[in-house]
Design an enzyme around this catalytic site. Sequence first.
Site, short mmCIF file in Angstrom:
data_model
loop_
_atom_site.label_atom_id
_atom_site.label_comp_id
_atom_site.label_asym_id
_atom_site.label_seq_id
_atom_site.Cartn_x
_atom_site.Cartn_y
_atom_site.Cartn_z
N VAL A 102 0.80 -1.41 0.05
CA VAL A 102 -0.04 -0.05 -0.03
C VAL A 102 0.92 1.15 0.08
CG1 VAL A 102 -1.57 1.28 1.29
CG2 VAL A 102 -1.78 -1.32 1.14
N CYS A 103 0.47 2.43 -0.70
CA CYS A 103 1.15 3.41 -0.87
C CYS A 103 2.80 3.26 -1.19
CB CYS A 103 1.03 4.17 0.49
SG CYS A 103 1.52 6.00 0.40
N ASN A 104 3.66 4.12 -0.71
CA ASN A 104 5.11 3.88 -1.04
C ASN A 104 5.68 2.44 -0.44
OD1 ASN A 104 5.39 4.81 1.47
ND2 ASN A 104 6.70 6.42 0.98
N GLY A 152 -2.58 2.13 -4.07
CA GLY A 152 -2.05 3.64 -4.01
C GLY A 152 -1.93 4.24 -2.98
#
Length: 232
Positions: A102-104, A152
Amino acid sequence: MTNPLHIGFLVFPKVTQLDLTGPAQVLSRVPGATVHLAWKAREPLMTDVGFSLNPTTTFADSPQFDVLCVPGGAGVVEQLNDAETMAFLRDQGASARYVTSVCNGSLLLGAAGLLQGYRSTCHWMWRHYLTQFGAEPVAARVVRDRNRLSGGGVTSGIDFAFTLATELAGEEAARMIQLGLEYDPQPPLDSGSPEKAGAERVARARAVPAAWLRDVVEPQIAQAARRLASMA
């Protein structure tokens, strides 16, 4: 899938808690699921919002995860070249049924060599760095490429979790989880993506961390990419 279903989240200092707690809330309701929060030790870790999370297992004591999930946050930077974290991700990722982020957090999978030749998403401000790890960045809320699933930025993790819950338990089970959590988003504002926010807001958002990204983050990413290339 036999019970129990081991769902393991990497947790680390300065993790973005919603990257982890959003998906964990959804996936904890998958039948047979046991959620693990894995770190080097069991002492509480401070998140990016000033409260702590408690790891439930250490790297050494973790079972083999059926699902490996790596959340993001500012603390990703310190983990990109951490030998113990990288070894844990490589070891778990080699046998996990699903390797996810998830995310970075996707950058940590990339730095561990787990995204080479895969499509992946990431927070919009970090997405372009994925190419340094041999991944193909995709501008989407949830991306699946074979057994790699990625969400994202931050809140995308909830959509990611429902996508994965459907894979693990079927659509009807995922729908019942959605109903139980009353997940029916109706945001009062319409500025949750670069496309919707507009160029001027995006420019202002990019300006805030620009020096940190240039001076701190990008050297760590470059170092991690060189290390990965040397292992090929």
